[in-house]
Scaffold this motif. Structure first.
Motif, PDB file in Angstrom:
ATOM      1  N   CYS A  21       0.858  -1.178   0.000  1.00 14.04           N
ATOM      2  CA  CYS A  21       0.000   0.000   0.000  1.00 14.04           C
ATOM      3  C   CYS A  21       0.896   1.230   0.000  1.00 14.04           C
ATOM      4  O   CYS A  21       1.695   1.418   0.926  1.00 14.04           O
ATOM      5  CB  CYS A  21      -0.909  -0.008   1.223  1.00 14.04           C
ATOM      6  N   TYR A  94      -8.134  -4.298   1.346  1.00  8.72           N
ATOM      7  CA  TYR A  94      -8.048  -2.846   1.383  1.00  8.72           C
ATOM      8  C   TYR A  94      -7.043  -2.406   2.445  1.00  8.72           C
ATOM      9  O   TYR A  94      -7.030  -2.964   3.552  1.00  8.72           O
ATOM     10  CB  TYR A  94      -9.400  -2.236   1.745  1.00  8.72           C
ATOM     11  N   CYS A  95      -6.254  -1.395   2.122  1.00  6.54           N
ATOM     12  CA  CYS A  95      -5.468  -0.769   3.169  1.00  6.54           C
ATOM     13  C   CYS A  95      -6.215   0.480   3.637  1.00  6.54           C
ATOM     14  O   CYS A  95      -6.983   1.075   2.876  1.00  6.54           O
ATOM     15  CB  CYS A  95      -4.069  -0.417   2.708  1.00  6.54           C
ATOM     16  N   ALA A  96      -5.997   0.839   4.864  1.00  3.68           N
ATOM     17  CA  ALA A  96      -6.713   1.961   5.458  1.00  3.68           C
ATOM     18  C   ALA A  96      -5.827   2.671   6.462  1.00  3.68           C
ATOM     19  O   ALA A  96      -4.927   2.064   7.053  1.00  3.68           O
ATOM     20  CB  ALA A  96      -7.987   1.470   6.136  1.00  3.68           C
ATOM     21  N   TYR A 111     -11.048   4.256  10.957  1.00  2.00           N
ATOM     22  CA  TYR A 111     -10.197   4.519   9.803  1.00  2.00           C
ATOM     23  C   TYR A 111     -10.791   5.622   8.934  1.00  2.00           C
ATOM     24  O   TYR A 111     -11.978   5.612   8.622  1.00  2.00           O
ATOM     25  CB  TYR A 111      -9.987   3.228   9.011  1.00  2.00           C
ATOM     26  N   SER A 113      -9.184   6.970   5.902  1.00  2.00           N
ATOM     27  CA  SER A 113      -8.876   6.935   4.479  1.00  2.00           C
ATOM     28  C   SER A 113      -8.726   5.487   4.024  1.00  2.00           C
ATOM     29  O   SER A 113      -8.192   4.655   4.770  1.00  2.00           O
ATOM     30  CB  SER A 113      -7.570   7.688   4.184  1.00  2.00           C
ATOM     31  N   TRP A 114      -9.172   5.228   2.789  1.00  2.00           N
ATOM     32  CA  TRP A 114      -9.169   3.869   2.258  1.00  2.00           C
ATOM     33  C   TRP A 114      -8.551   3.835   0.870  1.00  2.00           C
ATOM     34  O   TRP A 114      -8.770   4.744   0.065  1.00  2.00           O
ATOM     35  CB  TRP A 114     -10.586   3.329   2.192  1.00  2.00           C
TER      36      TRP A 114
END
Length: 124
Positions: A21, A94-96, A111, A113-114
């Protein structure tokens, strides 16, 4: 912070993948980071998380001992090394980023932002 995940793909059960990410913004090193996944028909769930310094890591029971989360604040990246993959690991990952978990690393609402998600498919 803006996030872009990559590294997904098709792998056989027992194999490995490494997700990455990339984050934009000079404040990346102040964010706690997490990886989530969502399988078809299921809710998004936390997989792993890492504190802003990298000093603390957390894992869902389902991946403990198989996945490793890490970060490089100099390069604005966070990675998820996935070993011994199983068919049930198939999902969009997904990274967050979270300004601060307040200890609730597992809570999706913490969280801010995604990333866009990357597909991981494990064939059995």
């Amino acid at each position: 912070v803006q996030l872009q995940a990559s590294g997904g793909g098709l792998v056989q059960a027992g194999g490995s993948l490494r997700l990455s990410c990339a984050a934009s913004g000079r404040s990346f090193s102040t964010y706690d980071m997490g990886w989530f996944r969502q399988a078809p028909g299921k809710e998004r769930e936390v997989v792993a998380a890492i504190s802003w310094s990298g000093g603390s890591t957390y894992y869902a029971n389902s991946v403990k001992g198989r996945f490793t989360i890490s970060r490089n604040n100099a390069k604005n990246t966070v990675a998820l090394q996935m070993n011994s993959l199983k068919a049930e690991d198939t999902a969009v990952y997904y990274c967050a980023a979270a300004r601060s978990w307040d200890s609730r690393w597992y809570d999706i609402d913490e969280y801010d932002s995604w990333g866009q998600g990357t597909q991981v498919t494990v064939s059995s």
